[in-house]
Design an enzyme around this catalytic site. Structure first.
Site, short mmCIF file in Angstrom:
data_model
loop_
_atom_site.label_atom_id
_atom_site.label_comp_id
_atom_site.label_asym_id
_atom_site.label_seq_id
_atom_site.Cartn_x
_atom_site.Cartn_y
_atom_site.Cartn_z
N PHE C 50 0.93 -0.93 0.12
CA PHE C 50 0.01 0.17 0.09
C PHE C 50 0.87 1.10 -0.10
O PHE C 50 1.86 1.20 0.67
CB PHE C 50 -0.83 0.10 1.31
CG PHE C 50 -1.95 -1.12 1.15
CD1 PHE C 50 -3.25 -0.76 0.72
CD2 PHE C 50 -1.57 -2.48 1.86
CE1 PHE C 50 -3.99 -2.04 0.78
CE2 PHE C 50 -2.65 -3.43 1.92
CZ PHE C 50 -3.73 -3.19 1.25
N GLU C 51 0.32 2.12 -0.78
CA GLU C 51 1.37 3.55 -0.84
C GLU C 51 1.76 4.23 0.34
O GLU C 51 2.62 4.92 0.56
CB GLU C 51 0.91 4.37 -1.95
CG GLU C 51 -0.57 5.00 -1.75
CD GLU C 51 -1.13 5.93 -2.37
OE1 GLU C 51 -0.79 7.16 -2.72
OE2 GLU C 51 -1.72 5.63 -3.50
N ALA C 52 0.95 3.97 1.32
CA ALA C 52 1.25 4.75 2.74
C ALA C 52 2.37 4.00 3.50
O ALA C 52 2.90 4.56 4.37
CB ALA C 52 0.09 4.75 3.65
N GLY C 53 2.69 2.94 2.99
CA GLY C 53 3.74 2.24 3.79
C GLY C 53 3.62 0.76 4.09
O GLY C 53 4.78 -0.08 4.44
N ASN D 136 0.96 12.01 -5.10
CA ASN D 136 1.62 11.86 -3.69
C ASN D 136 3.03 11.48 -3.56
O ASN D 136 3.34 12.24 -2.63
CB ASN D 136 0.98 10.34 -3.46
CG ASN D 136 -0.60 10.76 -2.82
OD1 ASN D 136 -0.92 11.78 -2.34
ND2 ASN D 136 -1.26 9.83 -2.44
#
Lengths: 256, 330, 256, 330
Positions: C50-53, D136
């Site tokens: 996932f792109e948040a980590g 982002n």
């Protein structure tokens, strides 16, 4: 007047430069001792950093390496090398300490080699390590070194770390951050700063027992002199006590 | 400032910084979470070729993968390129094997407060080694650029100095401010070895203490060998996912090597063996003694445990552990 | 033949594209469901990111946000956004899933706005988020979307995320990494790929119940057609069972 | 490819990327380890001015400093610039106060799987807001460039798209490979608020779970306010120095705000309140109801505890805690 040796003098003098609440990147040896002494005298809240990532440790003993366990013993942060270097590059680090084999009148430093053939030098030294980075990125560079004409030289064999380069505005024209540069050179004989315009080394204060003549004779280039030349305040009894009993009780650095 | 006045470092760039070349390699690199347990001998034999460019994790005599560095010497790897970044004892060992013939230099020859290595100095003064100058931050950022998948990154270091002249950096201008920077080419090592506190069999790693440049080294390198104080269950990694310092997909081989950083310091585990390191500096002064010493310490030790036993075994390790934990003076 | 709805079909078809041992960055909703289904069928060792980590979690339920706790529940790594994006930029991520309001024949996507005035659009959407990044940096882009002439359009109002741009080599000439680009478009009616030369969208397979004519009529641009056009294999009983019982038991996504 | 064919994004750059300007600010910023305990009201009053450019930590409705965002609305701060990076509920709150008039956009308006905010959409379609497009990763890297003390960083994103055209990025070529990159200008926010799990009074912070971009946001921003679930003793920070996520010198104020990320998710502490977030999306459809709701939820609540009590108090928090820890179905 208390008895002391040249390295004790230099450490005490250097420690007084570091003000409370400042940040400083140090290496092993005398710079670390100076920063520790400052914390125990005039700069309780001095933040000591090491280039491998240690920030504000409670140093239990002198580090052998800037990356060993002691450099982050009960530290506020155990980070990384890029993090420390980026903190310097961002302008958050006030002081660094640098040494080298040669130093010129603009505070440039050689820690790479002696000789003329880069691939086959007469004498090879470790190279920049983090020195060029700290010299480029911290606000103020301090050096502690014994003074003689070989070390204080007209022309470096290799310009490893930037002082004021060729003087004047040349440091900033090269792209280095504005307002940064060599600040103090603390030797066994004197304390030097730098002329604001020419950026040449200027003697600010002469250490006890030395003359203006001796200071110049032990320097390979022409020194400038402050209009009002001070006498260096010698180490106090209290400074020496803390240095000998608390900072370097085993005498690794001060040799006692 | 015009772009045609911009300077370039005159020395050699040993590794291509090309991001698309690196991507082509990484595209084929396995990212399946599969067990990667190996041995020191097998890992060096299968993952490292003569002529490769290598880098060693840790900080010279702190958290270093000594077993791998010994094995590189033992297997007689030659003509390597070496990232002389925060290198001290690792450099000294590779010099003993005359393993590399080109070197990116940030810090070499020295062992920090311990002094300089006479053998390393002779090697680097011989004229046989191709050298390019950098700085600690420059090599750290070159690895970071690679870890980011870039071919370069700007920095405000090296400018105006001979360090720049004898580097392979290039000056560039910021397109927004006109500020001059040193552009640092990405460094994608062919091979890296890193010692960690804990890893699972897939290569998920945890370390304690400062990380130096290993977060970037693990990501920048094409092949990565991990030695670890302890193999831990994968469940233990999943219990604390925030602490995973190197994810499995970076890693090609995992080897359990207790006391693997000896004679270097391993934070919270054991301190460096200063006597042993002093002995190196001492014997290097005498070529015959030096040869005997290297034979005894490296070539004649079949395993890393042999090497540890030769140097005081568990008893010495316990002493260094007490020193690290500062219970030696209690 | 089992009964299924269009979203179930698309999820099952998309899940089969993901091979074992690959890496994929997913968002919330159908892409996450497709990746979870793949893990439970043909690609046990698929690594979901996932792109948040969050990396390789054991997903206890469908995430509501790509940064919520579920995205790193018992994960192998809880990292950062730059770390995930840099892993993509380095070439270590095989697949990503993208959606949008409009899609053109080169697989370019609009998720920014409808209208002509950027500052005062007729309809504003969230913008790129991480879509442009993933579309630029991962090897293969997959889209799942319902097909109609408004969505599949000749000309985007805004090109948010890159497909093959204007076709041919234009994607790589723009500086985007070699060998990357849109890979599959999975719609309720068909599965499309892209022509190797022109980089135009090409129908590879038609879903059960649809005709070639319907697929073209529900597309705002001219489609290319594979020489050997396949029939899409419908979801199997087992795929549907796992999807309904294990992947999305509450029916948030599949609407059951 | 010649440098004169390089393109530039046509939109506005809201914050100077100049590294020397930032350095001049950071030179004067206190790095003394002194206690920084404050209150939400005082921190916003003293550290944030009308017209400043701000950024909010976390990920929209995950680990967000809700109390600070409310207070910005409550104090009627106006004409702010905003980094619309991974913003969702934080964006929604700032829209309710009409606090910003310019916005760097990566992700706005939406609340991910929850749907889109009608009020945020109206605001962004009004034509009153100056906007610049990014992604982002682009905003993450702009913060990283600033944290590194650079004025720009190269990236392989945005190239060839309208996102680039309506950005303020510039194309550049790699001096080593000729590869085209988007140069991203550093982003040094005037003010950032970040919610963490634990902080000491000096501002040394620890978080659990993913870090998103907060490691860089804390370093890039000129002034940083920390809200924390719990204040911990400084000794606890020193006991685990590796876990210090934000070091004290980045931080200007520390405020203990239990449940401070509500209605957002706080990893390992409490899940998001989906009912409450749904209510926002619902009331936004009706302007009168929306106004009443905002008055009740933000303007009429004197403290964050009032706000929590208004929304179910400890009982609701315990429910969300059970949901987060997945013990709600046991």
């Amino acid at each position: 007047m208390p008895d002391y040796n040249p390295i004790e003098l230099m450490i005490c003098v250097a420690s007084r430069i570091l003000e409370d609440g400042a940040t400083v990147v140090v290496g092993t040896g005398a710079p670390c001792a100076a920063a520790m002494l400052a914390q125990k005298t005039s700069a309780e809240n001095l933040c000591i950093m090491f280039e491998a990532g240690g920030v504000a440790p409670k140093l239990p003993a002198m580090p052998i390496s800037v990356g060993d366990s002691r450099t982050f013993h009960k530290a506020l942060h155990a980070g990384s090398m890029p993090e420390v270097m980026e903190t310097c590059q961002r302008g958050m680090v006030d002081y660094c300490f640098l040494g080298g084999a040669q130093l010129d009148m603009y505070g440039n430093i050689n820690s790479t080699l002696i000789g003329t053939d880069h691939r086959k030098p007469k004498v090879r030294f470790p190279g920049s390590g983090g020195a060029n980075d700290l010299a480029s990125l911290c606000w103020r560079i301090i050096s502690m070194t014994t003074q003689d004409t070989k070390r204080f030289t007209e022309k470096l064999d290799f310009l490893t770390s930037p002082g004021y380069l060729s003087g004047g505005e040349s440091r900033y024209e090269a792209g280095l951050p504005k307002g940064t540069g060599p600040y103090r050179i603390v030797t066994n004989m004197a304390i030097m700063g730098f002329d604001q315009e020419s950026k040449r080394m200027k003697v600010l204060s002469i250490n006890p027992g030395y003359s203006r003549k001796q200071v110049q004779e032990n320097c390979g280039f022409e020194l400038l002199w402050a209009e009002k030349l001070d006498d260096t305040t010698p180490p106090s009894t209290e400074e020496l006590r803390i240095l000998r009993e608390e900072v370097d009780p085993d005498g690794y650095i001060i040799g006692r | 400032m015009s772009t045609k006045d911009l300077k370039s470092g005159q020395n050699e760039l040993f590794v291509s910084p090309d991001g698309d070349e690196a991507r082509a390699f990484f595209r084929e690199k396995s990212r399946a979470p599969e067990p990667k347990l190996s041995s020191v001998g097998e890992a060096v034999r299968t993952l490292l070729d003569d002529g490769d460019y290598i880098a060693i994790g840790g900080f010279g005599a702190n958290r270093i993968p000594t077993a791998i560095v010994h094995e590189i010497v033992r297997q007689g790897k030659k003509n390597l390129g070496f990232a002389g970044h925060t290198s001290t004892h690792d450099f000294q060992i590779l010099v003993a094997g005359e393993c590399f013939d080109r070197c990116d230099i940030a810090y070499i020859i020295g062992l920090e407060a311990r002094g300089l290595s006479p053998a390393a100095r002779r090697y680097m003064q011989s004229g046989r080694i191709r050298v390019t100058e950098w700085t600690n931050a420059a090599l750290a950022w070159r690895l970071k650029a690679a870890a980011m998948g870039l071919s370069f990154i700007p920095a405000r270091t090296m400018l105006g100095t001979d360090t720049f002249v004898y580097s392979a950096a290039k000056e560039i201008l910021c397109p927004f401010t006109g500020q001059k920077y040193a552009a640092l080419p990405a460094l994608f090592p062919d091979f890296a070895a890193i010692h960690v506190h804990e890893a699972d069999v897939y290569g998920n790693c945890r370390v304690q203490g400062v990380t130096i440049s290993d977060q970037d080294l693990a990501r920048a390198s094409k092949k990565v060998v991990i030695t670890t104080e302890r193999i831990v269950p994968a469940d233990s990694i999943r219990a604390r996912p925030k602490e995973t310092f190197i994810p499995f997909w970076c890693v090609d081989a995992v080897i359990e090597v207790p006391y693997g950083s000896y004679p270097g310091n391993m934070p919270y585990e054991y301190f460096s063996d200063e006597e042993h390191l002093r002995r190196w500096l001492e014997v290097e002064k005498n070529p015959e003694e030096y040869e005997r010493f290297i034979k005894e310490q490296i070539f004649d030790t079949e395993s890393f445990n042999d090497y540890l036993n030769l140097n005081g075994g568990i008893e010495n390790m316990s002493r260094l552990r007490a020193k690290e934990l500062m219970i030696d003076k209690v």
